[in-house]
Design an enzyme around this catalytic site. Structure first.
Site, mmCIF file in Angstrom:
data_model
loop_
_atom_site.group_PDB
_atom_site.id
_atom_site.type_symbol
_atom_site.label_atom_id
_atom_site.label_comp_id
_atom_site.label_asym_id
_atom_site.label_seq_id
_atom_site.Cartn_x
_atom_site.Cartn_y
_atom_site.Cartn_z
ATOM 1 N N GLN A 78 -39.084 -14.718 -5.592
ATOM 2 C CA GLN A 78 -37.861 -13.243 -5.633
ATOM 3 C C GLN A 78 -36.373 -13.140 -5.196
ATOM 4 O O GLN A 78 -36.622 -14.598 -4.762
ATOM 5 C CB GLN A 78 -38.973 -12.450 -4.697
ATOM 6 C CG GLN A 78 -40.067 -11.949 -4.801
ATOM 7 C CD GLN A 78 -40.991 -10.821 -4.102
ATOM 8 O OE1 GLN A 78 -41.536 -10.501 -3.361
ATOM 9 N NE2 GLN A 78 -39.866 -9.366 -4.139
ATOM 10 N N HIS A 79 -35.986 -12.837 -5.758
ATOM 11 C CA HIS A 79 -34.290 -12.646 -5.546
ATOM 12 C C HIS A 79 -33.938 -13.548 -5.531
ATOM 13 O O HIS A 79 -32.129 -13.094 -5.744
ATOM 14 C CB HIS A 79 -34.874 -12.571 -3.648
ATOM 15 C CG HIS A 79 -35.140 -11.330 -2.635
ATOM 16 N ND1 HIS A 79 -35.679 -10.166 -2.831
ATOM 17 C CD2 HIS A 79 -35.973 -12.184 -2.235
ATOM 18 C CE1 HIS A 79 -36.296 -9.875 -1.852
ATOM 19 N NE2 HIS A 79 -37.014 -10.610 -1.250
ATOM 20 N N ASP B 239 -43.419 -13.127 -6.709
ATOM 21 C CA ASP B 239 -45.088 -14.384 -6.876
ATOM 22 C C ASP B 239 -45.590 -13.119 -5.432
ATOM 23 O O ASP B 239 -46.646 -13.755 -5.470
ATOM 24 C CB ASP B 239 -44.169 -15.284 -5.857
ATOM 25 C CG ASP B 239 -42.958 -15.364 -4.268
ATOM 26 O OD1 ASP B 239 -42.908 -14.501 -4.460
ATOM 27 O OD2 ASP B 239 -42.546 -16.341 -4.326
#
Length: 491
Positions: free
Chosen positions: A84-85, A245
């Protein structure tokens, strides 16, 4: 004899790519192809060239095809679950302008603080996005890029998350999903859309961002001829929107609207995370109030320092990771990479409580305890975000599912069991992120609910451990050090 339909779930994590070739009817893993990534950066910097992810995906799919012996013609769908991110910035041709800033890059901590203040504080952010900007969030990284590399920011024609980048390479179509989009801090979990006021605050135009699909299992396109040739797969198979994820792991466990709701999970990996799928929109400033991949929500707390930090302590002590005992009076907070929960991006490790009779094994045990207490402290907050009372007997007795690489380690399992006082379930199914992505691929190929698909695969079943008496003495000792030390001694 014809082969059963096969779907491919891709787990593109911080360190590697895994491609899980999965029997779509039973969920049986036929093979898992793997390929490593390269992470660069010193201090707070953590970066990877997105082309590394694509090359790793190609290698992992090729390895999975070879290992499984699957006829490529039997593959019906593919989905990517990614870390992520991360911030991926592309030129007009879809090529990366620079290495991606990863989730554990902490350089944007000042920008996160400025963004929080600019909107009116943590509560204003949680009301819109479900989360407060910290260094991990994509919005903070974009602000850092605007300030530190304005030429690249000005040249950016498209912004993608890691899984978006790979999905677009597969289908030739820009898309994301609510789950991963909810980790940007420019997507509103209240409206299910990009937030215009936040985009203005960040100097972003919606044309830079991918459309948001309804779910992670939405078919956003088909595998292009070019991608098919690179992967050795048939063109035209279903490509799902994919997700982050953590959202994919939830799907793999059968968590969501068509499965288990309000059941907590603790994932022990590079990061430590605790989360649950719920129908209640979370609004706690100490959590990430994510959307889930299936239209529910995924309140989540994430720590930066988990298995890798404890392994580093074991290496420094020249001990095997399992050669540990409870820490005694020693307290070790292994915040080697800064910390996200609590929000201490410039933190370092802290050791206290040494005695003449403290052993190396106790020091390693103290590292386990410090990491475990840090993530378990957020468990009650996750339960409250689900609308539950953590002290209620039926909630306190609800089993904690333990997943991730650490869940295969005896010392991790016993430390969590001792400090949580909860019954544990250690699922037998491995590769839950990739398996969740495979369920998303199956959903894209057939239109079925991916959580229902994954629940039928029963990957969340496994070893059940009865609760033991909670070690409140250690819990209170570690918590007291953390509360007294943060932030004065940790930063």
């Amino acid at each position: 004899m014809s082969q059963s339909p096969v779907v491919i779930g891709v787990d593109s994590s911080t360190q590697s790519t895994k491609a899980a070739f999965t029997d779509a009817a039973t969920g049986r893993l036929l093979a898992v192809g793997r390929a490593p990534h390269r992470v660069t950066g010193e201090g707070g910097a953590r970066e990877t060239d997105p082309e590394v992810w694509w090359n790793a995906l190609r290698e992992a799919v090729g390895a999975g095809l070879k290992e499984s012996g699957v006829d490529p013609a039997s593959v019906t769908g593919i989905a990517v679950a990614g870390q992520q991110h991360g911030l991926v910035v592309l030129d007009g041709g879809g090529r990366p302008l620079r290495p991606a800033l990863l989730w554990n890059d902490t350089r944007s901590a000042p920008q996160a603080a400025e963004l929080t203040a600019a909107l009116g504080g943590p509560d204003a952010w949680t009301a819109r996005t479900g989360s407060v900007p910290v260094a991990s969030m994509t919005a903070s990284k974009w602000q850092w890029l605007r300030e530190h590399d304005p030429a690249v920011a000005d040249a950016t024609a498209a912004i993608r998350l890691p899984h978006d980048f790979l999905t677009e390479r597969l289908a030739g179509t820009a898309a994301t999903d609510p789950g991963d989009a909810s980790g940007t801090c420019w997507y509103s979990t209240a409206t299910g859309e990009y937030d215009p006021e936040l985009l203005a605050l960040l100097g972003l135009d919606t044309d830079l961002l991918p459309p948001v699909a309804a779910t992670g299992a939405t078919r956003i396109g088909s595998l292009t001829a070019g991608a098919a040739a690179e992967l050795g797969l048939p063109a035209g198979i279903a490509v799902a929107a994919g997700t982050g994820d953590n959202m994919s792991a939830a799907v793999g466990l059968g968590l969501g609207g068509a499965g288990l709701l309000d059941h907590p999970v603790l994932s022990l990996g590079t990061s430590g995370t605790v989360f649950a799928a719920t129908r209640t929109r979370p609004g706690s400033a100490v959590l990430s109030g994510f959307a889930a991949a299936d239209g529910t929500y995924l309140p989540l707390a994430c720590t930066l320092n988990c298995t890798l930090a404890v392994d580093k302590v074991a290496s420094l002590l020249r001990l095997d990771r399992e050669d540990a005992t409870p820490g005694g009076e020693a307290v070790l907070l292994p915040y080697l990479d800064g910390e996200r929960t609590p929000d201490l991006p410039t933190a370092s490790g802290l050791l206290t409580g040494l005695r003449h009779d403290t052993t190396p094994q106790q020091l390693l045990g103290a590292a386990y305890e410090g990491a475990a207490v840090t993530v378990l402290r957020a468990l009650d907050e996750v339960l409250r975000a689900c609308g539950l009372d953590p002290a209620a007997p039926e909630v306190a007795s609800r089993p904690l599912r333990l997943v991730g690489g650490g869940a295969q380690g005896r010392m991790w399992v016993e430390t969590v069991r001792r400090l949580s006082g909860r019954p544990l379930i250690v699922p037998a199914g491995g590769e839950l992120v990739a398996l969740g992505a495979a369920a998303l691929a199956a959903g894209a190929a057939t239109g079925e609910d991916p959580v229902a698909v994954a629940a039928s695969w029963r990957a969340g079943d496994g070893l059940e451990l009865e609760p033991v008496e909670r070690d409140l003495e250690t819990w209170e000792r570690v918590g007291s050090v953390l509360d007294r030390a943060a932030p004065s001694l940790l930063s």
